[in-house]
Every structure is written in C-alpha cells, then in structure tokens.
Design a protein around this motif. Structure first.
Motif, PDB file in Angstrom:
ATOM      1  N   ASN A 111       0.828  -1.218   0.000  1.00 43.15           N
ATOM      2  CA  ASN A 111       0.000   0.000   0.000  1.00 43.15           C
ATOM      3  C   ASN A 111       0.859   1.264   0.000  1.00 43.15           C
ATOM      4  N   SER A 112       2.011   1.196  -0.617  1.00 42.15           N
ATOM      5  CA  SER A 112       2.948   2.321  -0.484  1.00 42.15           C
ATOM      6  C   SER A 112       3.487   2.806  -1.823  1.00 42.15           C
ATOM      7  N   SER A 113       3.845   4.058  -1.820  1.00 40.08           N
ATOM      8  CA  SER A 113       4.379   4.694  -3.014  1.00 40.08           C
ATOM      9  C   SER A 113       5.299   5.836  -2.623  1.00 40.08           C
ATOM     10  N   ARG A 114       6.234   6.107  -3.501  1.00 42.76           N
ATOM     11  CA  ARG A 114       7.060   7.301  -3.317  1.00 42.76           C
ATOM     12  C   ARG A 114       6.394   8.412  -4.114  1.00 42.76           C
ATOM     13  N   ILE A 115       6.167   9.545  -3.488  1.00 43.48           N
ATOM     14  CA  ILE A 115       5.469  10.639  -4.176  1.00 43.48           C
ATOM     15  C   ILE A 115       6.492  11.713  -4.558  1.00 43.48           C
ATOM     16  N   PRO A 116       6.578  12.066  -5.846  1.00 46.40           N
ATOM     17  CA  PRO A 116       7.556  13.090  -6.228  1.00 46.40           C
ATOM     18  C   PRO A 116       7.144  14.463  -5.709  1.00 46.40           C
ATOM     19  N   LYS A 117       8.071  15.136  -5.085  1.00 41.00           N
ATOM     20  CA  LYS A 117       7.827  16.501  -4.592  1.00 41.00           C
ATOM     21  C   LYS A 117       9.047  17.327  -4.945  1.00 41.00           C
ATOM     22  N   LEU A 118       8.861  18.634  -5.024  1.00 40.56           N
ATOM     23  CA  LEU A 118       9.975  19.505  -5.374  1.00 40.56           C
ATOM     24  C   LEU A 118      11.088  19.379  -4.322  1.00 40.56           C
ATOM     25  N   ASN A 119      12.263  19.021  -4.749  1.00 40.84           N
ATOM     26  CA  ASN A 119      13.481  18.903  -3.922  1.00 40.84           C
ATOM     27  C   ASN A 119      13.525  17.735  -2.940  1.00 40.84           C
ATOM     28  N   LYS A 120      12.371  17.281  -2.468  1.00 40.27           N
ATOM     29  CA  LYS A 120      12.426  16.084  -1.604  1.00 40.27           C
ATOM     30  C   LYS A 120      11.108  15.318  -1.715  1.00 40.27           C
ATOM     31  N   ASP A 121      11.222  14.074  -2.127  1.00 42.65           N
ATOM     32  CA  ASP A 121      10.015  13.249  -2.276  1.00 42.65           C
ATOM     33  C   ASP A 121       9.476  12.835  -0.910  1.00 42.65           C
ATOM     34  N   GLU A 122       8.284  12.263  -0.933  1.00 44.11           N
ATOM     35  CA  GLU A 122       7.693  11.770   0.308  1.00 44.11           C
ATOM     36  C   GLU A 122       7.296  10.320   0.131  1.00 44.11           C
ATOM     37  N   LEU A 123       7.251   9.602   1.267  1.00 44.24           N
ATOM     38  CA  LEU A 123       6.748   8.231   1.218  1.00 44.24           C
ATOM     39  C   LEU A 123       5.311   8.237   1.704  1.00 44.24           C
ATOM     40  N   PHE A 124       4.481   7.501   0.990  1.00 47.30           N
ATOM     41  CA  PHE A 124       3.056   7.487   1.300  1.00 47.30           C
ATOM     42  C   PHE A 124       2.619   6.036   1.530  1.00 47.30           C
ATOM     43  N   THR A 125       1.859   5.802   2.588  1.00 44.38           N
ATOM     44  CA  THR A 125       1.298   4.456   2.831  1.00 44.38           C
ATOM     45  C   THR A 125      -0.146   4.623   3.276  1.00 44.38           C
ATOM     46  N   ASP A 126      -1.032   3.842   2.710  1.00 46.04           N
ATOM     47  CA  ASP A 126      -2.417   3.842   3.179  1.00 46.04           C
ATOM     48  C   ASP A 126      -2.840   2.391   3.397  1.00 46.04           C
ATOM     49  N   GLU A 127      -2.755   1.974   4.671  1.00 45.76           N
ATOM     50  CA  GLU A 127      -3.015   0.561   4.990  1.00 45.76           C
ATOM     51  C   GLU A 127      -4.446   0.132   4.690  1.00 45.76           C
ATOM     52  N   ARG A 128      -5.308   1.118   4.452  1.00 44.91           N
ATOM     53  CA  ARG A 128      -6.705   0.730   4.212  1.00 44.91           C
ATOM     54  C   ARG A 128      -6.934   0.209   2.794  1.00 44.91           C
ATOM     55  N   GLY A 129      -5.986   0.460   1.899  1.00 47.69           N
ATOM     56  CA  GLY A 129      -6.162   0.044   0.500  1.00 47.69           C
ATOM     57  C   GLY A 129      -6.355  -1.467   0.386  1.00 47.69           C
ATOM     58  N   ARG A 130      -7.368  -1.866  -0.362  1.00 46.85           N
ATOM     59  CA  ARG A 130      -7.636  -3.314  -0.530  1.00 46.85           C
ATOM     60  C   ARG A 130      -7.571  -3.704  -2.000  1.00 46.85           C
ATOM     61  N   HIS A 131      -7.187  -2.783  -2.833  1.00 47.01           N
ATOM     62  CA  HIS A 131      -7.193  -3.038  -4.280  1.00 47.01           C
ATOM     63  C   HIS A 131      -5.783  -3.256  -4.823  1.00 47.01           C
ATOM     64  N   LEU A 132      -5.756  -4.017  -5.892  1.00 38.63           N
ATOM     65  CA  LEU A 132      -4.506  -4.290  -6.602  1.00 38.63           C
ATOM     66  C   LEU A 132      -4.455  -3.374  -7.819  1.00 38.63           C
ATOM     67  N   LEU A 133      -3.259  -2.889  -8.127  1.00 36.63           N
ATOM     68  CA  LEU A 133      -3.082  -2.123  -9.360  1.00 36.63           C
ATOM     69  C   LEU A 133      -2.502  -3.072 -10.410  1.00 36.63           C
ATOM     70  N   VAL A 134      -3.150  -3.167 -11.547  1.00 34.78           N
ATOM     71  CA  VAL A 134      -2.630  -4.031 -12.615  1.00 34.78           C
ATOM     72  C   VAL A 134      -2.315  -3.165 -13.829  1.00 34.78           C
ATOM     73  N   MET A 135      -1.140  -3.379 -14.402  1.00 34.47           N
ATOM     74  CA  MET A 135      -0.757  -2.623 -15.592  1.00 34.47           C
ATOM     75  C   MET A 135      -0.636  -3.576 -16.776  1.00 34.47           C
ATOM     76  N   ARG A 136      -1.210  -3.160 -17.862  1.00 31.34           N
ATOM     77  CA  ARG A 136      -1.073  -3.949 -19.089  1.00 31.34           C
ATOM     78  C   ARG A 136      -1.035  -2.978 -20.253  1.00 31.34           C
ATOM     79  N   ASN A 137      -0.014  -3.106 -21.082  1.00 32.65           N
ATOM     80  CA  ASN A 137       0.090  -2.230 -22.249  1.00 32.65           C
ATOM     81  C   ASN A 137      -0.042  -0.757 -21.900  1.00 32.65           C
TER      82      ASN A 137
END
Ligand code: BUJ
Length: 651
Positions: free
Chosen positions: A217-243
């Motif tokens: 449930n985590s991602s690095r979020i791009p921010k000006l000069n310093k990124d942030e780490l984001f986690t949302d434990e409530r997420g229950r969905h999967l992200l699927v990428m195709r093409n």
C-alpha cells in the motif's frame, strides 16, 4: 503511518479476535508464526555510533590504496584535523541526537533523506530487481496462472504481516533453533522489552522488521526537492498494468478474505483482453523522469482532475505488471525487470511484481523505503507459497465474467501533460539504449571449493574484482559492497570497502609481478586478503564501518547550514565516493537473477553470487566496451586464483 501493531489492521477494520481465528490459515496466510512478527522490535539493539577516531582510522585505511604518498599525506592531515576539530563537534552533537532518539537509529533519517532528496530518476539509478525461478511444475508458468498464484501468495503475505503471523526475521547462528518448539514457546512468553535477549542467549539474532510496514500500500510521491513516502493501509485493491493501461480491483474484502483465486484469474484475463493496445500518451513514463520534473507534472495532473486515480495508484496493495514480451535470454530478462519499456511500470510503487508473457516473474522495487533483506524475504515466501500451495491449477476455468469488478483508470491529460509524457518517453529511450547488461558465469569453482580451501567465497570474488580492475585500468578504483545492518533497530546498510592495501599488493603481484612471487607467497596473499575482508564484513554488519558515520556527520553539518568541513571537500573523499564498482550479492533458492544499474556514469553495477560450484554475476554499465573488457579480465583473474589455489604458478 503508524507501525503495524498486533491485530492492528484488523482492529482498524473493526474485526474481533474470533473472526480472525476463523480465517483459515492455508487460504489467507503464508503461515502462522508462534512468535509474533514484531515481537523483538522493542528490544532490538541500537545501531552503534562508532568512535570518531575509529571512523577516521577506517576511512584512512580505505583511502590508502587509492592515493599516492603525497595525496595520502594531505588526506591524512585533513582527516586528523577533522577528528580533532569540526568533526569532533559534529560527532558530539550526533551522539546527543542519538541519545534523544532511542526509538530509531542515527542513520535512519539521513538515509531516507539521501534517497528522497536525490533528483535523478529512480529507474536505473536506484530501483533494483530480483527475478524468481520458474515454478518447478512447468504447466504453472503460463502468465495468468503464475500471476494469479503469485498475487494470492502476496496477499497472504500481507495478511500474515498485518495480523502478526509472519515469522520474524531471525539470523540463526545455529539453525536448529529455528525449528525448535521449545525455543519458540519460550521466546513467545517473554515480554517484548526483553525478547531480543532471549534469542541472543541461544545465538539467534532477530532483525529489524520496521521496513515491512512500507512494503504494501505504499508509493514514493515526487515533490519539489524532496520526495515523500506514502502508505495507506486501508487500501484493498490491486493495481494491474497492461500495455500502459491501469486497472484496479479489490483483492481483499473488509474482513481480510482474499478474493476467490478464480475471480482474480478472471479479472486478469479480462484485463489482458481489454488492454489490447498502447495508450497514445502512456502516463508511466513520467515515473522515469528526474524527480523535480515529475513533481511538477504530477501537480499538473492533480490540477487537471486526476486526484482520485493517483490516490488509487498510490494506495494499491502493490503493482502487478502483465508484460507483453517474452525475454529470450537472461540479458533480455534483466533489461525487462530493471527498466522494461517504461510504459508498463509505475516505478514509484514500493514494489512491482512483473510477469512476462511466458510467465517469468520478478520484482522491481523502489529503494528509499527499504532494503534487500525485506524484499528478499517477501520473494522467498511468495515463491515458496505459490509453488507449494498454488491457489489455482493450470487449465482451471475461471467463472464467466458477468460484470467485471475491475476499473480501468482513465486520465485527463492536457497539452502540457501530453508533451511532458513525450519528453519523458524520449529521455527514457535514450538512456536505456546506452545501458548494457552482461551475464557472466565461471564454472571452474564455487563456494564448496573455496570453503575447503578455508577461504571466504565472498572475499575471493571481491579480490577477483580488485585484480580485474587493476588489470583493466592499471590502478585501484573505488569499490563498494552493500552490507545489511538490519540486526539493529532501524538499521539500513553499511559499506564494505573491498579495496585495501592487501588487495592492492595482491593485485599488483597478480598483474605486474607474475613471475616474481612463489605460489606459496601468492597463496599467502590471498589468505591475508580473505581474512581482512571477513573482518571488514563483520565490522560492517555490526555497524562498525565508517561510511554511514561520516555520512551522518556530513548530513548534520549540511542541515545546520554550516560551511562544509574540509574533509568532505577533499577530492580524495569525492573520489572514494565515486563508486566505479558497485556490488551486491544475495543467495536464495527462489532467486534466478538480480541486478541494478551503475551508480555513476563510468561505473558498473555488479549483482553476484558465489554458488556451490560456480560463480555468477549480472553486470550493468553505460560503457559497453569497458564492461565487456571487465568480464574478460574477471575470467582471467578467477583462473589465476584457481591456478594459485591448486598450486600452479602464474604463467
Ligand atoms: O547499499 C545500499 O544501501 C543498498 C544497495 C545499493 N546498491 C544496489 C547500489 C549496491 N542495494 C542492494 O544491495 C539491493 C540489491 C538487490 C539486488 C541484488 C542482486 C544480486 C544478484 C544475485 C544473483 C546474480 C546471479 C547471476 C547469475 C548469472
């Protein structure tokens, strides 16, 4: 995000203990550990802060082989002055800071900053990959079957983690304890404030588990000069990428039941059919951009009304990439896992599980949140679980899809975002075209032979690299071997510096003085290098290196806005940190390959393993000819070492 507490997740979704115990182990967890996952966390030892004089001494020992006498004298003077002056002041402050922050390590924040403030693209510069062996049962390796089984096992891992059923990471000096019921039951009863000491009594060393809370449930979020780490434990969905298309669907219900595997399979089949062509503007390329550029475009995406979609990407349990390609060999596989075509990866996701068209699986991970130990544990568990307890069998027919549960994310892209995607695509293509990946195998000896010779296999590989670099470049070059410090609370890594006066002498003897030394003398040099390397390895694993200490002092000085101490301006310091040979090793029956990019434009990224009977490495570099030459010389060096170990003179 707060730490994952025992039953913490289930409480947040309003579950009682009785419902939890009704969740059937095999279908929802990878296992149920007797010892709770976070049992040792409170009593883990703290990462020691080395004495400043020790760090200065170790720093100078690492500098010595790289410098001529005059340069060394200058660097020695600077380092000694640092040790008595500004360094001492900074060190005292760091000690004070460390005393006041007992919940963490002195390196944790500076190391997060190192990653999050870096503005280079994460792809190639930071994200490594680990690819899995095929499922031993041939028929389980079709793309959808493998993806479904690995997704289910990954969610079981997530459930185990959230419910504290995942076995804590423990380094057993005597592995018999890992199986012992007595040990587990005794440890379980100890209060968390002393549990670590219980394990220590039987020579077992629990490792830090804090990184796992950012695995899902985590991602690095791009921010000006310093990124942030984001986690949302409530997420229950999967992200699927195709093409290059994004799909999300829930893989967990609110009480932690995993969606029926055949349903997951059906969703994946639907996605394969639906995403039949590339979008005109594949958004993913933006995650391959340098971080400030990406941060600015992400802001535009938010303003153009894409907030919900981005939130779904960032909070998804993880990203599954269903690729259209089937790599023909390990080199192609490495390219695919390390960077792919760019349009089918969200490189900011804590990790992406990639499944190629022929069912080969691998994990590409963002590095800021965690290190190889956590990712390797995840890979090991999901490999084991998916091959031993596969959720679906080949040729099982998924239910007919009456209505799909999955949502395709459609983005609103204005002209400016579209041109940003095009620019990112071009840059990505240009950089990737320059990257060479080369495999290397040496089949004449491996760990078994070296152990019989009473040598450290790792030391011998590192020595071979040193001799190789000396042969190729005619000089000693800066080298790095990653070493985990997960034995300490919030430990990350320490650097082993494989270059020493001993490896320099040995390299010189092997390259320039081949007939001058007897076989016994050469053998003795190898022994000495091996002993010294073992010592460096142990020191690093115990937090007694110098790299992280000096790094933290520099970080402190910069954050206070002080003038930069001379030590860090010294060209020798900069040269030492211009890592030409960046190396890392791991070993696991689940792993087929691993790799990462070079950390400097003229360097090599070397993922290696000394297997039982052979030595293998997967190397990357932007200078193709030099990389090829390096591997040619590496073979030469390993043959030389073998000659000496078998009593033959160098010819
Ligand atoms: O040092 C650190 O703080 C983290 C390092 C950074 N760096 C990669 C730049 C050294 N990160 C890691 O060490 C994690 C790397 C994970 C991948 C390791 C790959 C090892 C490959 C082993 C298998 C090779 C077998 C080849 C067979 C032909």
């Amino acid at each position: 995000p707060g730490p994952v507490g025992r039953r913490g997740y289930w409480r947040t979704v309003g579950l009682t203990e009785s419902i939890i115990s009704e969740l059937d182990t095999d279908h929802h967890f990878v296992h149920r550990s007797t010892i709770p996952t976070m049992h040792f966390q409170d009593s883990l030892p703290r990462l020691p802060l080395p004495k400043l004089e020790d760090s200065v001494k170790r720093y100078l020992a690492a500098q010595k082989p790289l410098l001529d006498d005059d340069q060394y004298r200058n660097t020695e003077r600077i380092a000694r002055e640092f040790g008595k002056g500004v360094g001492r002041k900074l060190h005292r402050e760091l000690v004070e800071f460390d005393k006041k922050n007992k919940h963490t390590s002195y390196i944790s924040d500076p190391w997060f900053d190192m990653y999050l403030c870096a503005r280079d693209p994460v792809v190639l510069n930071f994200n490594p990959f680990i690819s899995l062996n095929p499922d031993p049962k041939e028929a389980y390796n079709s793309q959808v079957v493998r993806a479904t089984n690995l997704v289910v096992s990954s969610i079981k891992f997530l459930n185990s983690l959230k419910n504290e059923f995942l076995r804590p990471d423990i380094y057993y000096v005597n592995p018999k304890w890992s199986q012992s019921r007595l040990f587990k039951n005794f440890i379980r009863l100890l209060p968390t404030s002393v549990s670590w000491y219980g394990a220590y009594m039987v020579n077992a060393y629990p490792l830090d588990m804090s990184q796992y809370k950012r695995l899902f449930n985590s991602s690095r979020i791009p921010k000006l000069n310093k990124d942030e780490l984001f986690t949302d434990e409530r997420g229950r969905h999967l992200l699927v990428m195709r093409n290059g298309h994004f799909y999300v669907f829930d893989v967990l219900d609110p009480i932690g039941n995993i969606l029926h595997p055949s349903e997951i399979q059906a969703q994946l089949i639907y996605i394969l059919q639906d995403a039949d062509r590339l979008p005109e503007f594949p958004l993913c390329y933006l995650t391959t951009e340098d971080r400030n550029t990406w941060a600015a475009v992400r802001q535009q995406l938010l303003e153009a009304g894409n907030e919900d979609n981005l939130q779904k990407i960032d909070s998804a349990v993880f990203c599954l990439c269903l690729d259209i390609i089937s790599p023909k060999n390990d080199t192609e596989l490495s390219h695919c896992m390390l960077h792919g075509h760019g349009f089918n990866r969200w490189f900011d996701k804590s990790f992406s599980l990639i499944i190629t068209n022929d069912g080969t699986a691998g994990v590409n991970f963002e590095h800021s949140w965690g290190d190889g130990v956590a990712v390797l544990r995840f890979v090991n568990e999901v490999y084991r679980n998916s091959t031993r307890h596969p959720a679906i069998v080949p040729h099982s027919s998924p239910p007919a899809l009456s209505a799909t549960r999955c949502e395709r994310l459609e983005f609103k892209l204005n002209d400016s975002i579209q041109s940003a995607i095009n620019a990112a695509r071009m840059k990505f293509k240009e950089t990737n075209e320059k990257l060479s990946v080369r495999m290397f195998e040496f089949r004449k000896f491996g760990k078994e032979f070296l152990v019989k010779q009473k040598l450290s296999p790792d030391a011998v590989f590192q020595l071979a690299c040193q001799i190789t670099a000396y042969r190729q470049f005619g000089k000693i070059i800066s080298s790095y071997e990653a070493c985990s410090t997960a034995a300490f609370k919030h430990g990350r890594t320490e650097t082993i510096r494989p270059t020493s006066i001993l490896t320099k002498q040995c390299s010189h003897a092997f390259v320039e003085e081949r007939s001058k030394h007897s076989v016994a003398e050469l053998r003795n040099m190898i022994d000495e290098c091996s002993k010294y390397h073992r010592r460096l390895q142990l020191e690093a694993a115990l937090g007694r290196g110098f790299d992280r200490h000096l790094f933290a002092l520099k970080h402190l000085s910069v954050s206070r806005g002080d003038p930069m101490p001379e030590l860090f301006l010294d060209s020798a310091y900069q040269k030492l940190n211009h890592i030409i040979l960046s190396t890392s090793t791991l070993h696991s029956p689940a792993v087929h390959l691993g790799g990462f990019g070079p950390v400097v434009p003229d360097g090599f990224g070397i993922g290696y393993n000394v297997f039982d009977t052979w030595v293998g490495c997967n190397t990357t570099g932007y200078l193709n000819r030099e990389l090829q030459e390096f591997l040619r010389c590496l073979e030469y060096s390993l043959n030389d070492i073998l000659d000496v170990l078998e009593g033959r003179p160098l010819v």
